[in-house]
Design a protein around this motif. Sequence first.
Motif, PDB file in Angstrom:
ATOM      1  N   LEU A 172      52.252  32.175  38.041  1.00 54.24           N
ATOM      2  CA  LEU A 172      51.978  32.094  36.612  1.00 54.24           C
ATOM      3  C   LEU A 172      50.753  31.195  36.451  1.00 54.24           C
ATOM      4  O   LEU A 172      50.677  30.138  37.082  1.00 54.24           O
ATOM      5  N   TRP A 173      49.795  31.618  35.608  1.00 54.71           N
ATOM      6  CA  TRP A 173      48.535  30.878  35.474  1.00 54.71           C
ATOM      7  C   TRP A 173      48.289  30.497  34.023  1.00 54.71           C
ATOM      8  O   TRP A 173      48.621  31.256  33.102  1.00 54.71           O
ATOM      9  N   MET A 174      47.660  29.346  33.820  1.00 53.09           N
ATOM     10  CA  MET A 174      47.350  28.863  32.479  1.00 53.09           C
ATOM     11  C   MET A 174      45.919  28.333  32.443  1.00 53.09           C
ATOM     12  O   MET A 174      45.504  27.597  33.333  1.00 53.09           O
ATOM     13  N   TRP A 175      45.178  28.722  31.388  1.00 48.15           N
ATOM     14  CA  TRP A 175      43.787  28.305  31.225  1.00 48.15           C
ATOM     15  C   TRP A 175      43.544  27.813  29.797  1.00 48.15           C
ATOM     16  O   TRP A 175      44.232  28.215  28.855  1.00 48.15           O
ATOM     17  N   ASN A 176      42.517  26.975  29.633  1.00 51.71           N
ATOM     18  CA  ASN A 176      41.971  26.634  28.329  1.00 51.71           C
ATOM     19  C   ASN A 176      40.769  27.544  28.102  1.00 51.71           C
ATOM     20  O   ASN A 176      39.740  27.401  28.771  1.00 51.71           O
ATOM     21  N   SER A 177      40.902  28.482  27.180  1.00 51.44           N
ATOM     22  CA  SER A 177      39.841  29.482  27.019  1.00 51.44           C
ATOM     23  C   SER A 177      38.610  28.901  26.334  1.00 51.44           C
ATOM     24  O   SER A 177      37.495  29.384  26.561  1.00 51.44           O
ATOM     25  N   MET A 217      48.756  26.233  37.727  1.00 47.28           N
ATOM     26  CA  MET A 217      49.360  27.396  38.367  1.00 47.28           C
ATOM     27  C   MET A 217      50.808  27.043  38.679  1.00 47.28           C
ATOM     28  O   MET A 217      51.100  25.981  39.223  1.00 47.28           O
ATOM     29  N   PHE A 218      51.725  27.938  38.288  1.00 39.52           N
ATOM     30  CA  PHE A 218      53.149  27.689  38.426  1.00 39.52           C
ATOM     31  C   PHE A 218      53.718  28.563  39.545  1.00 39.52           C
ATOM     32  O   PHE A 218      53.583  29.787  39.505  1.00 39.52           O
ATOM     33  N   SER A 219      54.365  27.946  40.525  1.00 42.58           N
ATOM     34  CA  SER A 219      54.969  28.676  41.639  1.00 42.58           C
ATOM     35  C   SER A 219      56.472  28.421  41.653  1.00 42.58           C
ATOM     36  O   SER A 219      56.908  27.271  41.512  1.00 42.58           O
TER      37      SER A 219
END
Length: 407
Positions: free
Chosen positions: A179-184, A192-194
Motif C-alpha cells: 500500500l502506497w501513500m503520497w503527497n500530491s 509504504m505499508f507492508s
Amino acid sequence: MSNNNNNTEMNNLAMEEEDEGEIFLGESDVLREIDVDEEDLPEADDDDMDDDAEEFDENDDSVHTFTGHKGELYALACSPTDATLVATGGGDDKAFLWKIGNGDWAAELPGHKDSVSSLAFSYDGQLLASGGLDGVVQIFDASSGNLKCVLDGPGAGIEWVRWHPRGHIVLAGSEDCSLWMWNSDKEAYLNMFSGHNLNVTCGDFTPDGKLICTGSDDASLIVWNPKTCESIHVVKGHPYHTEGLTCLDINSNSSLAISGSKDGSVHIVNIVTGKVVSSLNSHTDSVECVKFSPSSATIPLAATCGMDKKLIIWDLQHSTPRFICDHAEGVTSLTWIGTSKYLATGCADGTVSVWDSLLGNCVHTYHGHQDAVQAISVSTNADFIVSVSVDNTARVYETSEFQNKVA
C-alpha cells in the motif's frame, strides 16, 4: 453460290454480336446497371436499417453516451463539486474527463502503459488520480486535464486509488501486496505499508481521516496508522472470510468496516477493537460490492451485491436480510443515490436498476449498454446515474425518470 452468301451473312451476324457484346460491357452501360441496382435493391434494406435504429433507440434510455474509449471500460468517478464532470478509464490504457450534456468537450488523459484500473477525485474536486495496471498513479488538474505529476513506486499494477477526506494525500493498493501513500501537492512519497501477503484489492481512509482500512486476496483486513505505517489490527481467520476480499466500505462515523469476499460472505468489523461484530451470510457466489446506507438513513442498512444475481439489503440492527432483490445476471456494482432511500445496481446483462431500500422493489430499469456494466456512480447533485461497460461506452441516465414514477 447461295451457300457462300449464307456463310457470309452468318459471319457478319456473329461479328455484329461480338461487337454488340463489347458495347454491352462498355463503361457507360455498366454504370447504368449499377445505378439500377442501387435504386431497386437496397430499398428493403434501408427500411430494415431504419427499423434497427428505431429499435436500438427505443432500448436506449441514456441521455448522454460517451464513446471516446477504444476498449472496455473499468474505472469511473464523478466529481464531488461539478455535477457534470465525469472521469472514465479502461482497457485502451487511457482516461478521459468529459461533461454530461456537453458532447463537444473531452480531455484525453494519456500516459498509462496498461489498463486504467481506478479513478478518484480529491475531496475538493480539484485533482483527479488515475491508477493503472502499469503500477503508476498519475495526478491531473480536474478542470483542465493537465498532468500535474506521476507517482511511482509499486512493483505491480494498481488495484485502486483513494484520497484523504480533507487533503491532497493519495493512497493506492497494489498487486505487489503493498500500500502506497503520497503527497500530491509536493509530488512526494510519504509511506509504504507492508503486511498483506497477496494483492491489496480494496481499501480507503476512514471518513475522519485518522486510519486506513485495507483488504487483500489473502483473506485479511488490516487497520493501519497512516502516520507510523503500523498495523493496529489484522483481522483474519474464523469467523472472518475464507477467501480473498473483493470490496469494503466504512461507515460515516469511522467505527465499522463492511467487507465482501470471493467466498460469498459479508462481515462487519469494529475498527476500534478489530473484532468481527456481524456475519451476513446469504450470498452464494462472489460478493462484488458492499455499501453502508447514507448517514441520514432512518434505519441502519447495508447493501451488498454479487455474482449470484442478487442485491441484498440488510437490517444491521438484526444482521438479517431485509430484502433479496433478484437480477437476470450477476450484479457487478451498486451505489446509493445521494442521501435518498434509493440505490442503483449495475448488472452483467447491461442494465442499471433502481431500488427502494425501504420497500425492496425495483422502481425503474434503464437500458442502453450492450454488455456487462462494470461500475456505476451518481452525480453530486443526484440528478444523474453514470455507468461504464465492457461495450466500450459510458452512459448517463436521468434520475428524474424514476423519481417522476414514484412521486
